[in-house]
Design a protein around this motif. Structure first.
Motif, PDB file in Angstrom:
ATOM      1  N   ASP A 169      46.434  85.707  64.054  1.00 33.67           N
ATOM      2  CA  ASP A 169      45.857  86.246  65.284  1.00 33.67           C
ATOM      3  C   ASP A 169      45.550  87.730  65.122  1.00 33.67           C
ATOM      4  O   ASP A 169      44.569  88.246  65.672  1.00 33.67           O
ATOM      5  CB  ASP A 169      46.786  86.017  66.475  1.00 33.67           C
ATOM      6  CG  ASP A 169      48.172  86.616  66.280  1.00 33.67           C
ATOM      7  OD1 ASP A 169      48.722  86.503  65.166  1.00 33.67           O
ATOM      8  OD2 ASP A 169      48.707  87.201  67.237  1.00 33.67           O
ATOM      9  N   VAL A 170      46.371  88.418  64.329  1.00 38.62           N
ATOM     10  CA  VAL A 170      46.176  89.849  64.104  1.00 38.62           C
ATOM     11  C   VAL A 170      44.838  90.121  63.418  1.00 38.62           C
ATOM     12  O   VAL A 170      44.169  91.128  63.687  1.00 38.62           O
ATOM     13  CB  VAL A 170      47.338  90.432  63.276  1.00 38.62           C
ATOM     14  CG1 VAL A 170      47.082  91.895  62.927  1.00 38.62           C
ATOM     15  CG2 VAL A 170      48.652  90.289  64.034  1.00 38.62           C
ATOM     16  N   LEU A 171      44.415  89.216  62.528  1.00 39.11           N
ATOM     17  CA  LEU A 171      43.142  89.393  61.831  1.00 39.11           C
ATOM     18  C   LEU A 171      41.975  89.358  62.812  1.00 39.11           C
ATOM     19  O   LEU A 171      41.030  90.165  62.705  1.00 39.11           O
ATOM     20  CB  LEU A 171      42.972  88.312  60.764  1.00 39.11           C
ATOM     21  CG  LEU A 171      44.027  88.299  59.652  1.00 39.11           C
ATOM     22  CD1 LEU A 171      43.766  87.144  58.690  1.00 39.11           C
ATOM     23  CD2 LEU A 171      44.050  89.624  58.897  1.00 39.11           C
ATOM     24  N   PHE A 172      42.016  88.441  63.764  1.00 32.45           N
ATOM     25  CA  PHE A 172      40.947  88.369  64.754  1.00 32.45           C
ATOM     26  C   PHE A 172      41.013  89.556  65.719  1.00 32.45           C
ATOM     27  O   PHE A 172      39.981  90.046  66.187  1.00 32.45           O
ATOM     28  CB  PHE A 172      41.024  87.046  65.513  1.00 32.45           C
ATOM     29  CG  PHE A 172      40.599  85.868  64.679  1.00 32.45           C
ATOM     30  CD1 PHE A 172      39.261  85.500  64.616  1.00 32.45           C
ATOM     31  CD2 PHE A 172      41.523  85.144  63.944  1.00 32.45           C
ATOM     32  CE1 PHE A 172      38.858  84.422  63.829  1.00 32.45           C
ATOM     33  CE2 PHE A 172      41.126  84.073  63.158  1.00 32.45           C
ATOM     34  CZ  PHE A 172      39.791  83.711  63.093  1.00 32.45           C
ATOM     35  N   MET A 173      42.219  90.037  65.993  1.00 30.97           N
ATOM     36  CA  MET A 173      42.363  91.194  66.862  1.00 30.97           C
ATOM     37  C   MET A 173      41.780  92.452  66.209  1.00 30.97           C
ATOM     38  O   MET A 173      41.216  93.316  66.885  1.00 30.97           O
ATOM     39  CB  MET A 173      43.839  91.408  67.208  1.00 30.97           C
ATOM     40  CG  MET A 173      44.393  90.318  68.121  1.00 30.97           C
ATOM     41  SD  MET A 173      46.193  90.443  68.347  1.00 30.97           S
ATOM     42  CE  MET A 173      46.307  91.974  69.267  1.00 30.97           C
ATOM     43  N   LYS A 174      41.896  92.559  64.891  1.00 29.19           N
ATOM     44  CA  LYS A 174      41.303  93.706  64.191  1.00 29.19           C
ATOM     45  C   LYS A 174      39.791  93.703  64.324  1.00 29.19           C
ATOM     46  O   LYS A 174      39.163  94.754  64.547  1.00 29.19           O
ATOM     47  CB  LYS A 174      41.709  93.670  62.715  1.00 29.19           C
ATOM     48  CG  LYS A 174      43.166  94.042  62.458  1.00 29.19           C
ATOM     49  CD  LYS A 174      43.484  94.002  60.970  1.00 29.19           C
ATOM     50  CE  LYS A 174      44.941  94.408  60.713  1.00 29.19           C
ATOM     51  NZ  LYS A 174      45.281  94.334  59.261  1.00 29.19           N
ATOM     52  N   ASP A 175      39.183  92.531  64.197  1.00 29.80           N
ATOM     53  CA  ASP A 175      37.736  92.447  64.362  1.00 29.80           C
ATOM     54  C   ASP A 175      37.340  92.667  65.820  1.00 29.80           C
ATOM     55  O   ASP A 175      36.278  93.237  66.103  1.00 29.80           O
ATOM     56  CB  ASP A 175      37.222  91.094  63.873  1.00 29.80           C
ATOM     57  CG  ASP A 175      37.242  90.987  62.348  1.00 29.80           C
ATOM     58  OD1 ASP A 175      37.544  91.989  61.686  1.00 29.80           O
ATOM     59  OD2 ASP A 175      36.960  89.884  61.840  1.00 29.80           O
ATOM     60  N   ALA A 176      38.178  92.222  66.747  1.00 33.87           N
ATOM     61  CA  ALA A 176      37.898  92.436  68.167  1.00 33.87           C
ATOM     62  C   ALA A 176      37.871  93.929  68.485  1.00 33.87           C
ATOM     63  O   ALA A 176      37.048  94.393  69.289  1.00 33.87           O
ATOM     64  CB  ALA A 176      38.949  91.726  69.018  1.00 33.87           C
ATOM     65  N   GLU A 177      38.753  94.677  67.847  1.00 29.53           N
ATOM     66  CA  GLU A 177      38.787  96.128  68.069  1.00 29.53           C
ATOM     67  C   GLU A 177      37.473  96.776  67.652  1.00 29.53           C
ATOM     68  O   GLU A 177      37.016  97.759  68.263  1.00 29.53           O
ATOM     69  CB  GLU A 177      39.955  96.739  67.296  1.00 29.53           C
ATOM     70  CG  GLU A 177      40.190  98.210  67.596  1.00 29.53           C
ATOM     71  CD  GLU A 177      41.416  98.755  66.901  1.00 29.53           C
ATOM     72  OE1 GLU A 177      41.720  99.948  67.092  1.00 29.53           O
ATOM     73  OE2 GLU A 177      42.069  97.980  66.154  1.00 29.53           O
ATOM     74  N   LYS A 178      36.825  96.206  66.627  1.00 23.20           N
ATOM     75  CA  LYS A 178      35.561  96.768  66.145  1.00 23.20           C
ATOM     76  C   LYS A 178      34.436  96.629  67.176  1.00 23.20           C
ATOM     77  O   LYS A 178      33.448  97.365  67.127  1.00 23.20           O
ATOM     78  CB  LYS A 178      35.140  96.063  64.850  1.00 23.20           C
ATOM     79  CG  LYS A 178      36.121  96.198  63.688  1.00 23.20           C
ATOM     80  CD  LYS A 178      36.059  97.573  63.072  1.00 23.20           C
ATOM     81  CE  LYS A 178      36.979  97.692  61.860  1.00 23.20           C
ATOM     82  NZ  LYS A 178      36.588  96.801  60.750  1.00 23.20           N
ATOM     83  N   VAL A 179      34.574  95.678  68.104  1.00 21.36           N
ATOM     84  CA  VAL A 179      33.552  95.497  69.142  1.00 21.36           C
ATOM     85  C   VAL A 179      34.083  95.897  70.517  1.00 21.36           C
ATOM     86  O   VAL A 179      33.642  95.389  71.547  1.00 21.36           O
ATOM     87  CB  VAL A 179      33.016  94.043  69.160  1.00 21.36           C
ATOM     88  CG1 VAL A 179      32.152  93.782  67.944  1.00 21.36           C
ATOM     89  CG2 VAL A 179      34.151  93.022  69.258  1.00 21.36           C
TER      90      VAL A 179
END
Length: 251
Positions: A109-119
């Motif tokens: 889940d942390v991996l998707f949260m990192k990409d979410a932060e980018k947007v």
């Protein structure tokens, strides 16, 4: 007074698998062909089915997919840990394999949260966003199956996810590296890399095959796939209706 062993469901006995290696390979081919047909139906009937493979991304829709991915992984790790508890009672070998798989996937889940932060989505934004009804229904479905039906039904979810990931996600990653930029999808690329390098599709079949004890189980595997995919279809239809923007945007 004579005493007897009161313990049950201890997975002490090692049973010979119902499927021989040859039969297992044939069963996997049958199941994979079934899923290939389901994916073709999916692409033909689900709105935005191939959206992430396109040249432009609807940002509202994309942001919500990241939120839902993070929530789904969190909810699934709880449901799947419960399934692992059930598996330990009946098949030690399957439990060992399933535990290793969960170890590799547990924190993704942390991996998707990192990409979410980018947007523009912070962790707090995700925590404050309730997962969709269909994400919650899917988690509840897996709990029900683990408790009242066959634990192989829970493993079916992981196999379906890993098989379709192997088939579809590389195309999405290649497309999004152009539409959004490689630096915007580092987390999702890392998630895919784990799935492919560790060959999670084969890992999940190795587990699923241990729970096939009759031809009826092959029939039931397809039934579970149908039900899981219907829940996922409803999820994506709802996503499209709520977040599918009229005009495509870029990051």
């Amino acid at each position: 007074m004579e005493t007897t062993n009161r313990l049950t469901h201890s997975a002490l006995l090692r049973r010979k698998p119902f499927l021989s290696p040859r039969d297992s390979a044939q069963a996997k081919q049958e199941i994979d062909a079934f899923l290939d047909e389901k994916m073709a139906q999916w692409n033909a009937t689900v709105p935005f089915a191939r959206h992430l493979e396109g040249s432009e991304i609807q940002l509202r829709y994309y942001r919500q997919t990241l939120i839902e991915h993070a929530w789904r992984i969190r909810l699934m790790r709880t449901a799947q840990s419960y399934a692992l508890h059930k598996i330990t009672k009946v098949n030690a070998e399957a439990a060992k394999l399933y535990a290793a798989y969960q170890d590799e996937e547990m924190l993704h889940d942390v991996l998707f949260m990192k990409d979410a932060e980018k947007v523009g989505l912070s962790a707090q934004d995700i925590f404050e966003t309730e997962p969709s009804l269909y994400t919650r229904l899917l988690a509840g479905y897996l709990y029900f199956v683990a408790e009242h039906e066959k634990v192989l039904g829970v493993i079916c979810y992981s196999y379906l996810v890993e098989y379709t990931t192997q088939k579809i996600t590389p195309k999405q990653i290649r497309a999004m590296s152009k539409s959004l930029g490689k630096d915007m999808i580092v987390g999702q690329a890392a998630h895919l890399n784990t799935d492919l390098v560790e060959d999670h599709t084969q890992d999940m079949w190795d587990i699923l095959g241990l729970f096939v004890e009759s031809q009826q189980d092959i029939v039931d595997i397809k039934r579970y796939f149908d039900e899981i995919q219907e829940l996922l279809r409803q999820f994506f239809v709802d996503m499209y209706e709520r977040f599918g923007a009229v005009e495509p945007q870029s990051a």
